[in-house]
Structure formats: structure tokens, C-alpha cells
Motif scaffolding. Structure first.
Motif, PDB file in Angstrom:
ATOM      1  N   LYS A  28     -14.604  -0.687   0.630  1.00  0.00           N
ATOM      2  CA  LYS A  28     -13.890  -0.070  -0.493  1.00  0.00           C
ATOM      3  C   LYS A  28     -12.388  -0.339  -0.374  1.00  0.00           C
ATOM      4  CE  LYS A  28     -13.138   4.459  -2.698  1.00  0.00           C
ATOM      5  NZ  LYS A  28     -11.689   4.546  -2.519  1.00  0.00           N
ATOM      6  N   PHE A  29     -11.842  -0.125   0.821  1.00  0.00           N
ATOM      7  CA  PHE A  29     -10.424  -0.364   1.051  1.00  0.00           C
ATOM      8  C   PHE A  29     -10.074  -1.833   0.811  1.00  0.00           C
ATOM      9  CE2 PHE A  29      -7.133  -1.797   4.040  1.00  0.00           C
ATOM     10  CZ  PHE A  29      -6.062  -0.986   3.664  1.00  0.00           C
TER      11      PHE A  29
ATOM     12  N   ASP B 245       2.756  -2.239  12.123  1.00  0.00           N
ATOM     13  CA  ASP B 245       4.218  -2.115  12.011  1.00  0.00           C
ATOM     14  C   ASP B 245       4.829  -3.416  11.478  1.00  0.00           C
ATOM     15  OD1 ASP B 245       4.178   0.490  12.909  1.00  0.00           O
ATOM     16  OD2 ASP B 245       4.764   0.006  14.964  1.00  0.00           O
ATOM     17  N   GLU B 246       4.353  -4.548  11.987  1.00  0.00           N
ATOM     18  CA  GLU B 246       4.883  -5.829  11.516  1.00  0.00           C
ATOM     19  C   GLU B 246       4.542  -6.061  10.051  1.00  0.00           C
ATOM     20  OE1 GLU B 246       4.426 -10.566  12.599  1.00  0.00           O
ATOM     21  OE2 GLU B 246       4.792  -9.132  14.213  1.00  0.00           O
ATOM     22  N   MET B 247       3.401  -5.534   9.614  1.00  0.00           N
ATOM     23  CA  MET B 247       2.983  -5.666   8.218  1.00  0.00           C
ATOM     24  C   MET B 247       3.651  -4.630   7.309  1.00  0.00           C
ATOM     25  SD  MET B 247      -1.117  -6.328   8.781  1.00  0.00           S
ATOM     26  CE  MET B 247      -1.490  -6.336   7.020  1.00  0.00           C
ATOM     27  N   ASN B 248       4.459  -3.728   7.918  1.00  0.00           N
ATOM     28  CA  ASN B 248       5.111  -2.646   7.165  1.00  0.00           C
ATOM     29  C   ASN B 248       4.098  -1.728   6.478  1.00  0.00           C
ATOM     30  OD1 ASN B 248       7.842  -3.394   7.747  1.00  0.00           O
ATOM     31  ND2 ASN B 248       7.604  -5.081   6.290  1.00  0.00           N
ATOM     32  N   ILE B 249       3.005  -1.461   7.186  1.00  0.00           N
ATOM     33  CA  ILE B 249       1.956  -0.581   6.685  1.00  0.00           C
ATOM     34  C   ILE B 249       2.110   0.806   7.322  1.00  0.00           C
ATOM     35  CG2 ILE B 249      -0.532  -0.178   6.568  1.00  0.00           C
ATOM     36  CD1 ILE B 249       0.347  -2.557   4.889  1.00  0.00           C
ATOM     37  N   LYS B 250       2.098   1.833   6.499  1.00  0.00           N
ATOM     38  CA  LYS B 250       2.090   3.195   7.025  1.00  0.00           C
ATOM     39  C   LYS B 250       0.668   3.561   7.398  1.00  0.00           C
ATOM     40  CE  LYS B 250       5.909   4.602   4.017  1.00  0.00           C
ATOM     41  NZ  LYS B 250       6.306   5.468   2.883  1.00  0.00           N
TER      42      LYS B 250
ATOM     43  N   ILE C 126       0.877  -1.167   0.000  1.00  0.00           N
ATOM     44  CA  ILE C 126       0.000   0.000   0.000  1.00  0.00           C
ATOM     45  C   ILE C 126       0.913   1.215   0.000  1.00  0.00           C
ATOM     46  CG2 ILE C 126      -1.816   1.246   1.231  1.00  0.00           C
ATOM     47  CD1 ILE C 126      -2.661  -1.440   2.441  1.00  0.00           C
ATOM     48  N   ASN C 127       0.879   1.947  -1.073  1.00  0.00           N
ATOM     49  CA  ASN C 127       1.837   3.034  -1.250  1.00  0.00           C
ATOM     50  C   ASN C 127       1.322   4.368  -0.720  1.00  0.00           C
ATOM     51  OD1 ASN C 127       3.796   1.391  -2.562  1.00  0.00           O
ATOM     52  ND2 ASN C 127       2.517   1.430  -4.401  1.00  0.00           N
ATOM     53  N   ARG C 128       0.669   4.295   0.417  1.00  0.00           N
ATOM     54  CA  ARG C 128       0.186   5.497   1.110  1.00  0.00           C
ATOM     55  C   ARG C 128      -0.111   5.139   2.549  1.00  0.00           C
ATOM     56  NH1 ARG C 128      -5.228   5.224   2.265  1.00  0.00           N
ATOM     57  NH2 ARG C 128      -6.528   3.793   1.025  1.00  0.00           N
TER      58      ARG C 128
END
Length: 237
Positions: free
Chosen positions: A214-215, A60-65, A24-26
């Protein structure tokens, strides 16, 4: 042999592309409410609390911002419904929320309790009480929907715990339906004697995180991965 090597290269390439597609690039936009001890604003301005810490560790573990912001609870949910945010927490299941969002695996225990004045002999779980006695509940909560769906006489839906407790103290209503940890945290923070009240269990309603449909339609892999990771940090034993 060359054919096997070529297939291996293509498989690795395809796998890496699939993995990169699961990014997810945001920042994902998350809403919540002021609801200690689950989530509340810290002196630093960040959001803390026991449910918040679970969410942060998982993402954080999923590397999601991500960005977590506190709003009035009804607005926090409406923002997800209207597409202004991607998720809200901590919440228990209900049909209305599930029309526009999907609940994760639950990870925080919650019990709903009735609080009454200590001298009361009423049973808020009885049909007689349900049909005759006024109650109050916080605005926008699943508890409000439960009371409405079960035809309780709702005489007040204040937006904060302070107003709710004042209604009970003034005997304007006979009982309030609340999360016991939240109201007891309020008592402690405001030096209120909890012995003034009696409490009666209503329901066991564990909490999770709602993600907008939607997400999830845009990131179909996300919920399964979130649910797998949240098991590690769940507060439900």
C-alpha cells in the motif's frame, strides 16, 4: 531561440514538480522487535542497534521523516499487513510476508544456526532428525515458518530468548533454531557459558526491510531510491 528557451523553462518546471511529488509529507511508521544486536531500546528510549543505524542513515539521507517503535515481532509484522504501519525490519524473505509487503535490497548479514546441548551427536539438518526429534523456535520468526514448511516437529514457540534457552537447558527439546548473533548476545548479557552448547549451520538468510505494498503504491519512486542509498551503508560486504 525563444522556443528553445521556453522548452527549457517548461522542462525545469516539470522536473521540479516531479521532484516535489516525490516527497512524503508525514512520518513513515516503522515497526521492529527487541532483537539485539540488530535493534533494541536504548536508555534514552530511542531504538538503536546495527540494523537500526543503517535504516536511520538511509532515511536521513533521503530526507524522510520516520518513527521506529518496538513491538512483539508477530505484532510488528501484523501492523504492516493491517495498514497500521508502513514498514518493518530487519527481516528475511518469505512468501507470507511478500503477499502484503516488498523486501528491500538486503543490507545486514544473517545466518541461522541450530543450537544443541554440547553432548548431542544429532544432526538437525538430517531427514531422520527432521522426522523424529522435537525442536523449538521463537514465535513469529521466518525460522518458525521454515520449520513448519519442512515438517519439523515444533514443540515450542516461546516469545523470548529466555524461555527458548530454558527449554533447551531442560532438554525438553533437542535443538533450537536461532540467529547465532542474537543468542550469543543473549549469552553474553546473561553471563551464560556458550561452551555448554554446540552449533550447526542451517542457512544463510540476509536481512532487509519490508515496505507495505500500500505504501509503495502511494510512493512508487520510494523503493528504488531506498535501494540505491542503502548500498552505501550496507553491512554486507
Amino acid at each position: 531561440m525563444k522556443n528553445y528557451a521556453l522548452l527549457a523553462v517548461l522542462w525545469i518546471f516539470g522536473f521540479s514538480n516531479a521532484f516535489s511529488a516525490e516527497e512524503i509529507n508525514r512520518k513513515i511508521i516503522i515497526t521492529t522487535q527487541e532483537w539485539a544486536p540488530y535493534h533494541f531500546k536504548l536508555p534514552s528510549g530511542e531504538v538503536g542497534g546495527e540494523a537500526t543505524e543503517v535504516v536511520k542513515r538511509v532515511l536521513d539521507e533521503m530526507n524522510i521523516k520516520y518513527e521506529i517503535t518496538i513491538y512483539p515481532w508477530a505484532r510488528a509484522q501484523a501492523m504492516v499487513k493491517d495498514g497500521e504501519a508502513d514498514a518493518f525490519f530487519a527481516a528475511s524473505w518469505n512468501e507470507e510476508r511478500s503477499s502484503y509487503a516488498v523486501l528491500s535490497k538486503v543490507f545486514v548479514p544473517q545466518k541461522w544456526y541450530w543450537f544443541l546441548n554440547k553432548d548431542s551427536n544429532l544432526d538437525p539438518n538430517s531427514r531422520e532428525f527432521q522426522q523424529s526429534e522435537p525442536v523449538a523456535v521463537l514465535l513469529g520468526t521466518n525460522m518458525q515458518k521454515y520449520l513448519r514448511d519442512n515438517n519439523y516437529i515444533i514443540s515450542g514457540t516461546p516469545g523470548d530468548m529466555d524461555a527458548l534457552v530454558k527449554m533447551l537447558d531442560a532438554k525438553r527439546i533437542k535443538a533450537v533454531l536461532v540467529n547465532d548473533k542474537v543468542i550469543e548476545e543473549y549469552f553474553a548479557n546473561n553471563k551464560i557459558d556458550a561452551g555448554k552448547y554446540k552449533k550447526i549451520l542451517c542457512r544463510d538468510m540476509p536481512l532487509g526491510m519490508y515496505f507495505s505494498k500500500k505504501f509503495l503504491n502511494e510512493h512508487k519512486w520510494f523503493l528504488d531510491r531506498f535501494n540505491n542509498v542503502v548500498r552505501k551503508y550496507s553491512l554486507i560486504k
